[in-house]
Design a protein around this motif. Structure first.
Motif: not given
Length: 276
Positions: A74-75, A100-103, A262-266, A270-276
């Protein structure tokens, strides 16, 4: 399957999608002894043991001898699960089916660029999935072929040219089964309103959906042409299509898929920003 048959594959996460892939790989000739699954849930491990694969609840131990590691978690668990594995991934091929997890996110957590991102869909559970794949140039042709073979065990595999297109894949095929289920629900309800009992309305609807899909897959004609072929002038089908057109069904479907993209992009952002 020749490339994958010589590989040891570890699944981190043993849920439905992982189980579908495992079943497909075994059916295609991969020895169960080459598959390891790590999952914290005892009932999941017990279920997987019936397939004669190796099961455990230690992610680090699970990937030690792996050539390919498939992440099916799970993300919201991504950081806690992936970060500790970075020093052990080395030159292994990582395949992520995490929504939703980008490379860039996966690579940052694992410390490797050998990552293939996959958007699968649930018909993989019955070996008729449609999977979109993407990888950067860091993944060579041999590893791309291995990734293709892993996913092909449960259905169609198509590579896209940019990671942004994964969001379109999500809109079309990732979420797509729900659109067809929605149409089936509506047709069954309509059949009942027209006097059919639920069992009959359901059987007719589901068989018609199966037959239409099979015709579209096997025919040399496009879906548009097939639709025209069964739409006789002033006939029953035309009467129905005219109602669809007045309701702008085609435009609404296109708008719905755009909203899903659009929701997929969002969600990815969100996931990318959550691990910064």
């Amino acid at each position: 399957m020749s490339a994958v048959l010589d590989c040891n594959i570890t699944f981190i996460g043993g849920g439905n999608m992982a189980q579908a892939l495992i079943g497909g790989l075994i059916a295609r000739g991969l020895p169960p002894t080459r598959i390891t699954v790590s999952d914290p849930v005892e009932s999941v491990r017990q279920l997987l043991q019936e397939k004669d694969v190796q099961v455990m609840d230690d992610n680090i131990a699970a990937i030690q001898n792996a050539d390919i590691v498939v992440f099916a978690v799970k993300p919201q668990l991504l950081v806690d699960i992936l970060q500790p594995l970075g020093k052990f991934i080395q030159d292994k091929l990582a395949i992520s089916i995490v929504a939703g997890a980008e490379i860039s996110t996966i690579s940052k957590l694992l410390g490797t660029d050998k990552v293939v991102r996959v958007m699968p869909n649930t018909p993989a559970l019955v070996q008729t999935g449609a999977h979109g794949l993407y990888a950067t140039d860091a993944v060579n042709a041999k590893d791309r072929e291995k990734a293709s073979q892993v996913l092909a065990a449960t259905g169609l595999t198509l590579w896209v040219n940019t990671e942004a297109q994964i969001d379109a894949v999500t809109a079309v095929s990732g979420s797509g089964p729900a659109y067809f289920f929605y149409m089936m629900e509506s047709m069954i309800r309509a059949g009942k309103n027209l006097g059919l009992d639920e069992k009959t309305a359901t059987a007719l609807t589901l068989q018609t959906a199966l037959g239409a899909a099979q015709m579209a897959i096997t025919s040399a004609n496009s879906p548009a042409e097939l639709r025209k072929n069964v739409t006789s002038p002033n006939g029953t089908t035309q009467a129905a299509i005219e109602v669809f057109d007045r309701g702008q069904i085609s435009q609404n479907i296109q708008a719905a898929l755009a909203a899903a993209k659009t929701r997929s992009q969002e969600l990815a952002q969100d996931l990318s920003e959550s691990i910064k």
